[in-house]
Design an enzyme around this catalytic site. Structure first.
Site, PDB file in Angstrom:
ATOM      1  N   TYR A 171       0.849  -1.119   0.469  1.00 12.08           N
ATOM      2  CA  TYR A 171       0.267   0.136  -0.087  1.00 12.08           C
ATOM      3  C   TYR A 171       1.003   1.160   0.430  1.00 12.08           C
ATOM      4  O   TYR A 171       0.592   1.534  -0.563  1.00 12.08           O
ATOM      5  CB  TYR A 171      -0.758  -0.009   1.384  1.00 12.08           C
ATOM      6  CG  TYR A 171      -1.962   1.584   1.512  1.00 12.08           C
ATOM      7  CD1 TYR A 171      -1.168   2.039   1.566  1.00 12.08           C
ATOM      8  CD2 TYR A 171      -3.155   0.835   1.361  1.00 12.08           C
ATOM      9  CE1 TYR A 171      -2.286   3.312   1.688  1.00 12.08           C
ATOM     10  CE2 TYR A 171      -4.266   1.731   1.452  1.00 12.08           C
ATOM     11  CZ  TYR A 171      -3.304   3.133   1.797  1.00 12.08           C
ATOM     12  OH  TYR A 171      -5.201   4.237   1.961  1.00 12.08           O
ATOM     13  N   CYS A 172       1.629   1.470   1.071  1.00  5.47           N
ATOM     14  CA  CYS A 172       2.276   2.744   1.277  1.00  5.47           C
ATOM     15  C   CYS A 172       3.488   2.468  -0.392  1.00  5.47           C
ATOM     16  O   CYS A 172       3.969   3.877  -0.441  1.00  5.47           O
ATOM     17  CB  CYS A 172       3.343   2.026   2.286  1.00  5.47           C
ATOM     18  SG  CYS A 172       2.329   2.817   3.793  1.00  5.47           S
ATOM     19  N   VAL A 173       4.193   1.366  -0.722  1.00  2.00           N
ATOM     20  CA  VAL A 173       4.866   1.395  -1.803  1.00  2.00           C
ATOM     21  C   VAL A 173       4.487   2.073  -3.076  1.00  2.00           C
ATOM     22  O   VAL A 173       4.646   3.188  -3.407  1.00  2.00           O
ATOM     23  CB  VAL A 173       5.258   0.018  -2.080  1.00  2.00           C
ATOM     24  CG1 VAL A 173       5.828   0.160  -3.812  1.00  2.00           C
ATOM     25  CG2 VAL A 173       6.249  -0.081  -0.738  1.00  2.00           C
TER      26      VAL A 173
END
Length: 341
Positions: A102-104
């Protein structure tokens, strides 16, 4: 309404709707927010461009929400020596290391839509592998601060969100465009970065712990992490039994010294949280297992571990406070290791 304004409105509305996709807890709806929660929501909309699910998931525990916002704002968003593109590269590198897709997705898209910075690649590699600092000591509070913030956020996101902010039914052909639109929204419409330190009034002042001394060169960053540490400690006192806290500290110390099974500044060896927590009294084992998974293998903290904890400790606030304490404890240890390089 211009096309850019329409896109911003559409993406902001879609992401507000995505608050319903937060797992295990019910985020406070924006229209029902009060006090600290309302203040953080308003600041996020104003300075981050939207109310992002990784922030809103903390809302059942207002102090944990404020602590998360202080760290994010004063490192990634506030005006400083380091460019936003370089900071986003650090966020991307840490998120890769923590297996947080998600954060990538979000922060890799940010890098691609910002003016390029020649240091970005070196900083991303350093965030993943450690080693000699590719930046001057004066930049350490911001760069290490971003790394610690995302060591924290990755763990919370892995527990409470799915793998991408893009709706699961969105066509693959639109995925890249939607991520770029999200990245453009998460920059405030007003020119310039927010002024450092304006968020600090959300939490009481606190002394900077010795393991966060790397933040001391930048008062706003130091103030944010000192307050976040105090909030995490208070959350731990309320919602994490002392034997569980001791177990997590011991496991993190062992992981830091153990053989690597993945790259990065915090290198846990193979972990079986179920076995590690078996030494606890039966009533504490669900808390121990969930805290250990959050700290050392958050990508494995599934619904069974959460459900077992909730059976012993009902309510959203204890769940957020236990996981945020474990995530912050792991993140600050990772920051202390990076600061030694």
């Amino acid at each position: 309404m211009t096309a850019a304004t329409a896109t911003r409105t559409l993406v902001r509305t879609a992401l507000r709707g995505s608050l319903a996709q937060i797992r295990h807890v019910r985020a406070v709806p924006p229209g029902a927010a009060e006090g600290t929660v309302a203040a953080v929501y308003a600041a996020s909309e104003r300075e981050f461009g939207l109310l992002a699910p990784p922030l809103a998931l903390h809302s059942p525990a207002p102090e944990s929400l404020a602590a998360c916002w202080l760290m994010l704002r004063e490192t990634l968003l506030a005006d400083g020596r380091v460019s936003r593109a370089a900071k986003e590269a650090v966020a991307t590198g840490v998120s890769r290391d923590n297996s947080c897709p998600y954060c990538v997705d979000v922060h890799r898209a940010q890098v691609r839509t910002l003016p390029p910075d020649d240091a970005a690649g070196r900083l991303s590699a350093w965030a993943r592998r450690g080693g000699p600092r590719p930046f001057p000591d004066e930049d350490a509070p911001e760069v290490i601060g971003v790394a610690v913030t995302f060591h924290y956020l990755n763990r919370m996101v892995n527990v409470f969100l799915r793998d991408s902010p893009v709706p699961p039914l969105a066509p693959a052909s639109l995925r890249g465009g939607m991520l770029r639109a999200v990245s453009r929204v998460t920059r405030p419409p007003a020119p310039g970065a927010p002024a450092p330190g304006d968020s600090l009034g959300l939490l009481p002042a606190a002394p900077l712990p010795p393991d966060l001394a790397w933040a001391a060169g930048r008062p706003a960053v130091a103030g944010a992490f000192a307050r976040a540490a105090a909030a995490a400690d208070a959350a731990g006192d309320r919602s994490v039994p002392e034997p569980v806290r001791r177990l997590v500290h011991d496991a993190l110390a062992d992981a830091a010294d153990g053989p690597p099974d993945r790259p990065g500044p915090l290198r846990p060896g193979p972990l079986r949280a179920e076995a590690t927590a078996d030494g606890l009294p039966p009533t504490l084992r669900p808390a121990g297992r969930l805290a250990l998974l959050t700290a050392l293998a958050s990508y494995r903290a599934g619904p069974d571990a959460v459900a077992a904890f909730r059976a012993c400790r009902p309510g959203d606030r204890p769940l957020i406070e236990l996981t945020s304490w474990a995530a912050f404890t792991a993140a600050r240890r990772a920051g202390a290791r990076l600061a030694l390089r």
